[in-house]
Design a protein around this motif. Sequence first.
Motif, PDB file in Angstrom:
ATOM      1  N   SER A 195      31.723  41.470  38.044  1.00 29.25           N
ATOM      2  CA  SER A 195      32.655  40.876  36.907  1.00 29.25           C
ATOM      3  C   SER A 195      33.121  41.853  36.025  1.00 29.25           C
ATOM      4  O   SER A 195      34.090  41.978  35.482  1.00 29.25           O
ATOM      5  CB  SER A 195      32.038  39.782  36.533  1.00 29.25           C
ATOM      6  OG  SER A 195      30.817  39.999  35.538  1.00 29.25           O
ATOM      7  N   ARG A 196      32.044  42.887  35.530  1.00 30.21           N
ATOM      8  CA  ARG A 196      32.330  43.792  34.706  1.00 30.21           C
ATOM      9  C   ARG A 196      33.189  44.935  35.245  1.00 30.21           C
ATOM     10  O   ARG A 196      33.994  45.157  34.843  1.00 30.21           O
ATOM     11  CB  ARG A 196      30.995  44.379  34.231  1.00 30.21           C
ATOM     12  CG  ARG A 196      31.421  45.320  32.954  1.00 30.21           C
ATOM     13  CD  ARG A 196      30.108  45.341  32.124  1.00 30.21           C
ATOM     14  NE  ARG A 196      28.903  46.077  32.814  1.00 30.21           N
ATOM     15  CZ  ARG A 196      27.833  46.499  31.952  1.00 30.21           C
ATOM     16  NH1 ARG A 196      27.783  46.211  30.763  1.00 30.21           N
ATOM     17  NH2 ARG A 196      26.802  47.073  32.653  1.00 30.21           N
ATOM     18  N   LEU A 197      32.938  45.150  36.662  1.00 28.28           N
ATOM     19  CA  LEU A 197      33.776  46.237  37.458  1.00 28.28           C
ATOM     20  C   LEU A 197      35.329  45.834  37.494  1.00 28.28           C
ATOM     21  O   LEU A 197      36.198  46.654  37.390  1.00 28.28           O
ATOM     22  CB  LEU A 197      33.237  46.454  38.552  1.00 28.28           C
ATOM     23  CG  LEU A 197      32.798  47.719  39.099  1.00 28.28           C
ATOM     24  CD1 LEU A 197      31.946  48.025  40.262  1.00 28.28           C
ATOM     25  CD2 LEU A 197      34.070  48.370  39.682  1.00 28.28           C
ATOM     26  N   MET A 198      35.444  44.606  37.792  1.00 26.05           N
ATOM     27  CA  MET A 198      36.855  43.915  38.230  1.00 26.05           C
ATOM     28  C   MET A 198      37.453  44.042  36.728  1.00 26.05           C
ATOM     29  O   MET A 198      38.691  44.418  36.476  1.00 26.05           O
ATOM     30  CB  MET A 198      36.774  42.603  38.508  1.00 26.05           C
ATOM     31  CG  MET A 198      35.820  42.314  39.887  1.00 26.05           C
ATOM     32  SD  MET A 198      36.784  43.245  41.372  1.00 26.05           S
ATOM     33  CE  MET A 198      37.239  41.690  42.033  1.00 26.05           C
ATOM     34  N   LEU A 211      39.670  31.244  44.415  1.00 24.78           N
ATOM     35  CA  LEU A 211      39.281  31.877  45.668  1.00 24.78           C
ATOM     36  C   LEU A 211      40.397  31.407  46.777  1.00 24.78           C
ATOM     37  O   LEU A 211      40.834  31.990  47.534  1.00 24.78           O
ATOM     38  CB  LEU A 211      37.985  32.030  46.362  1.00 24.78           C
ATOM     39  CG  LEU A 211      37.089  33.113  46.118  1.00 24.78           C
ATOM     40  CD1 LEU A 211      35.928  33.055  47.041  1.00 24.78           C
ATOM     41  CD2 LEU A 211      37.697  34.334  46.392  1.00 24.78           C
ATOM     42  N   SER A 212      40.745  30.016  46.588  1.00 24.05           N
ATOM     43  CA  SER A 212      41.278  29.358  47.742  1.00 24.05           C
ATOM     44  C   SER A 212      42.805  29.224  47.414  1.00 24.05           C
ATOM     45  O   SER A 212      43.774  28.822  47.918  1.00 24.05           O
ATOM     46  CB  SER A 212      40.696  28.024  47.956  1.00 24.05           C
ATOM     47  OG  SER A 212      40.870  27.367  46.845  1.00 24.05           O
ATOM     48  N   ALA A 213      42.975  29.680  46.185  1.00 29.46           N
ATOM     49  CA  ALA A 213      44.526  29.836  45.719  1.00 29.46           C
ATOM     50  C   ALA A 213      45.424  30.744  46.621  1.00 29.46           C
ATOM     51  O   ALA A 213      44.780  31.452  47.027  1.00 29.46           O
ATOM     52  CB  ALA A 213      44.806  30.136  44.157  1.00 29.46           C
ATOM     53  N   THR A 214      46.499  30.501  46.552  1.00 26.52           N
ATOM     54  CA  THR A 214      47.533  31.632  47.125  1.00 26.52           C
ATOM     55  C   THR A 214      48.508  32.031  46.195  1.00 26.52           C
ATOM     56  O   THR A 214      49.333  31.538  45.650  1.00 26.52           O
ATOM     57  CB  THR A 214      48.276  30.778  48.024  1.00 26.52           C
ATOM     58  OG1 THR A 214      47.545  30.077  48.988  1.00 26.52           O
ATOM     59  CG2 THR A 214      49.188  31.812  49.149  1.00 26.52           C
ATOM     60  N   PRO A 215      48.381  33.529  46.072  1.00 25.81           N
ATOM     61  CA  PRO A 215      47.392  34.322  46.515  1.00 25.81           C
ATOM     62  C   PRO A 215      46.117  34.023  45.780  1.00 25.81           C
ATOM     63  O   PRO A 215      46.075  33.569  44.674  1.00 25.81           O
ATOM     64  CB  PRO A 215      47.846  35.744  46.202  1.00 25.81           C
ATOM     65  CG  PRO A 215      48.939  35.694  44.972  1.00 25.81           C
ATOM     66  CD  PRO A 215      49.399  34.321  45.017  1.00 25.81           C
ATOM     67  N   SER A 216      44.900  34.660  46.487  1.00 29.72           N
ATOM     68  CA  SER A 216      43.523  34.200  45.844  1.00 29.72           C
ATOM     69  C   SER A 216      43.413  35.058  44.279  1.00 29.72           C
ATOM     70  O   SER A 216      44.120  36.299  44.409  1.00 29.72           O
ATOM     71  CB  SER A 216      42.417  34.587  46.900  1.00 29.72           C
ATOM     72  OG  SER A 216      42.673  35.791  47.184  1.00 29.72           O
ATOM     73  N   VAL A 217      42.747  34.635  43.494  1.00 28.63           N
ATOM     74  CA  VAL A 217      42.622  35.267  42.300  1.00 28.63           C
ATOM     75  C   VAL A 217      41.096  35.971  42.271  1.00 28.63           C
ATOM     76  O   VAL A 217      40.260  35.256  41.690  1.00 28.63           O
ATOM     77  CB  VAL A 217      42.871  34.319  41.076  1.00 28.63           C
ATOM     78  CG1 VAL A 217      42.933  35.182  39.631  1.00 28.63           C
ATOM     79  CG2 VAL A 217      43.982  33.682  41.149  1.00 28.63           C
ATOM     80  N   LYS A 218      40.851  36.876  42.952  1.00 26.77           N
ATOM     81  CA  LYS A 218      39.548  37.464  43.301  1.00 26.77           C
ATOM     82  C   LYS A 218      38.950  37.950  42.256  1.00 26.77           C
ATOM     83  O   LYS A 218      37.785  37.566  41.867  1.00 26.77           O
ATOM     84  CB  LYS A 218      39.761  38.503  44.346  1.00 26.77           C
ATOM     85  CG  LYS A 218      40.119  38.009  45.684  1.00 26.77           C
ATOM     86  CD  LYS A 218      40.309  39.136  46.780  1.00 26.77           C
ATOM     87  CE  LYS A 218      41.729  39.749  46.611  1.00 26.77           C
ATOM     88  NZ  LYS A 218      41.974  40.757  47.673  1.00 26.77           N
ATOM     89  N   ASP A 219      39.418  38.660  41.312  1.00 28.87           N
ATOM     90  CA  ASP A 219      38.745  39.186  40.129  1.00 28.87           C
ATOM     91  C   ASP A 219      38.304  38.288  39.200  1.00 28.87           C
ATOM     92  O   ASP A 219      36.875  38.042  38.902  1.00 28.87           O
ATOM     93  CB  ASP A 219      39.693  40.143  39.351  1.00 28.87           C
ATOM     94  CG  ASP A 219      41.025  39.658  38.888  1.00 28.87           C
ATOM     95  OD1 ASP A 219      41.519  38.726  39.345  1.00 28.87           O
ATOM     96  OD2 ASP A 219      41.662  40.454  38.133  1.00 28.87           O
ATOM     97  N   TRP A 220      39.070  37.133  38.781  1.00 30.43           N
ATOM     98  CA  TRP A 220      38.563  35.981  37.978  1.00 30.43           C
ATOM     99  C   TRP A 220      37.448  34.791  38.757  1.00 30.43           C
ATOM    100  O   TRP A 220      36.686  34.486  38.318  1.00 30.43           O
ATOM    101  CB  TRP A 220      39.683  35.262  37.415  1.00 30.43           C
ATOM    102  CG  TRP A 220      40.547  35.996  36.419  1.00 30.43           C
ATOM    103  CD1 TRP A 220      41.539  36.887  36.389  1.00 30.43           C
ATOM    104  CD2 TRP A 220      39.671  36.415  34.981  1.00 30.43           C
ATOM    105  NE1 TRP A 220      41.757  37.500  35.028  1.00 30.43           N
ATOM    106  CE2 TRP A 220      40.551  37.153  34.181  1.00 30.43           C
ATOM    107  CE3 TRP A 220      38.553  36.128  34.453  1.00 30.43           C
ATOM    108  CZ2 TRP A 220      40.322  37.663  33.323  1.00 30.43           C
ATOM    109  CZ3 TRP A 220      38.214  36.663  33.073  1.00 30.43           C
ATOM    110  CH2 TRP A 220      39.161  37.480  32.504  1.00 30.43           C
ATOM    111  N   ALA A 221      37.784  34.802  40.045  1.00 34.49           N
ATOM    112  CA  ALA A 221      36.933  34.182  40.831  1.00 34.49           C
ATOM    113  C   ALA A 221      35.296  34.793  40.755  1.00 34.49           C
ATOM    114  O   ALA A 221      34.634  33.849  40.428  1.00 34.49           O
ATOM    115  CB  ALA A 221      37.303  34.072  42.347  1.00 34.49           C
ATOM    116  N   ILE A 222      35.254  35.908  40.748  1.00 41.24           N
ATOM    117  CA  ILE A 222      34.169  36.658  40.582  1.00 41.24           C
ATOM    118  C   ILE A 222      33.567  36.422  39.256  1.00 41.24           C
ATOM    119  O   ILE A 222      32.330  36.008  39.102  1.00 41.24           O
ATOM    120  CB  ILE A 222      34.256  38.218  40.768  1.00 41.24           C
ATOM    121  CG1 ILE A 222      34.556  38.511  42.303  1.00 41.24           C
ATOM    122  CG2 ILE A 222      32.955  39.032  40.428  1.00 41.24           C
ATOM    123  CD1 ILE A 222      33.595  38.714  43.361  1.00 41.24           C
ATOM    124  N   THR A 223      34.347  36.751  38.220  1.00 40.43           N
ATOM    125  CA  THR A 223      33.898  36.407  36.898  1.00 40.43           C
ATOM    126  C   THR A 223      33.455  34.979  36.368  1.00 40.43           C
ATOM    127  O   THR A 223      32.484  34.876  35.905  1.00 40.43           O
ATOM    128  CB  THR A 223      35.152  36.847  35.835  1.00 40.43           C
ATOM    129  OG1 THR A 223      35.474  38.272  36.105  1.00 40.43           O
ATOM    130  CG2 THR A 223      34.626  36.767  34.517  1.00 40.43           C
TER     131      THR A 223
END
Lengths: 137, 168
Positions: A89-92, A22-34
Amino acid sequence: MPPLAMHWAQAEHNRKVAYSLLSATPSVKDWAITVAFYAMVHYLEGVLALKPEKHSDNQKSPHEFRLQKARKYLSHSGAKSYAKLYQLSRLMRYLCYRSQVAARASGDWMNDADAQKNVGKVEVVRLEASQLTGMPL
Amino acid sequence: MALLSGSASVLAPTLSETGDCFQIAVRNWVLRLLGVLLGRVGNDYGGSLLHTLGAEYVKLSGQRVLEAMAQEMGLPSTIALAADRFAQIPEVVDLRIGRANREAVFHVFVIMPTYNDELMDRLIDVEIAAEQEAEKSGYSLDVRYYPYPIITPASVGVESLPQYTKAI
């Protein structure tokens, strides 16, 4: 399947990875959720290790089994957090694999605030798992 | 895009509670059926007329209609009622149901061009209630959400499954 301590260690590792994605730039939202969801899976498996069910091994549908156990052993808030992260996580991943606009959708579909809020749901399950297992936070 | 079904509380009570929400579930089905029969789906005048007709019909034969709804799709009443819980969410545009023995898979297509956290919370509330009801009746329910229109029934290969809700 490994016992409580190993589930707990894996859950804590996944939790840290989720926040770092999440804090990466840019954030990796889909995998953060998973990854946050898979932290929850291990917190829940840790709880199950102390219950008659022991683990989800050999279950025909392990995810369905764990959703059911989350409803059984966690509070409504904990079970809802678990179910929500499972679905997200499934949706992403569906956005990644099924959509023709995958590259855009997986990155832009969810805003940063909602991603942070939902990754943060891992804390609800972590706290309850700690209370149920005696594992330190 | 909207549904013909009403906008009742998403936390509808169970069949055994046979109250207003039961009647709403029945009414929704009647409206959908009449919409198809009359070919007036999507028309405001038609929708108003159908609501009136549907309400009258529900008063006459509520229980029989829900039984017919279940029979029409070959669904156990528990699963049919769970499907109706989702159909009552205005953003749900399409619901396909796969079923084998005592397991059902709900493919729920929801208007969500970008993520909507409030809507997701409503869906999860309905899902948990529906899964608990199904569980009590010995059924297992797997609910899968798809953000519409990014993902359509055809893009996930479920277009041939029975459709529960009728988009207009």
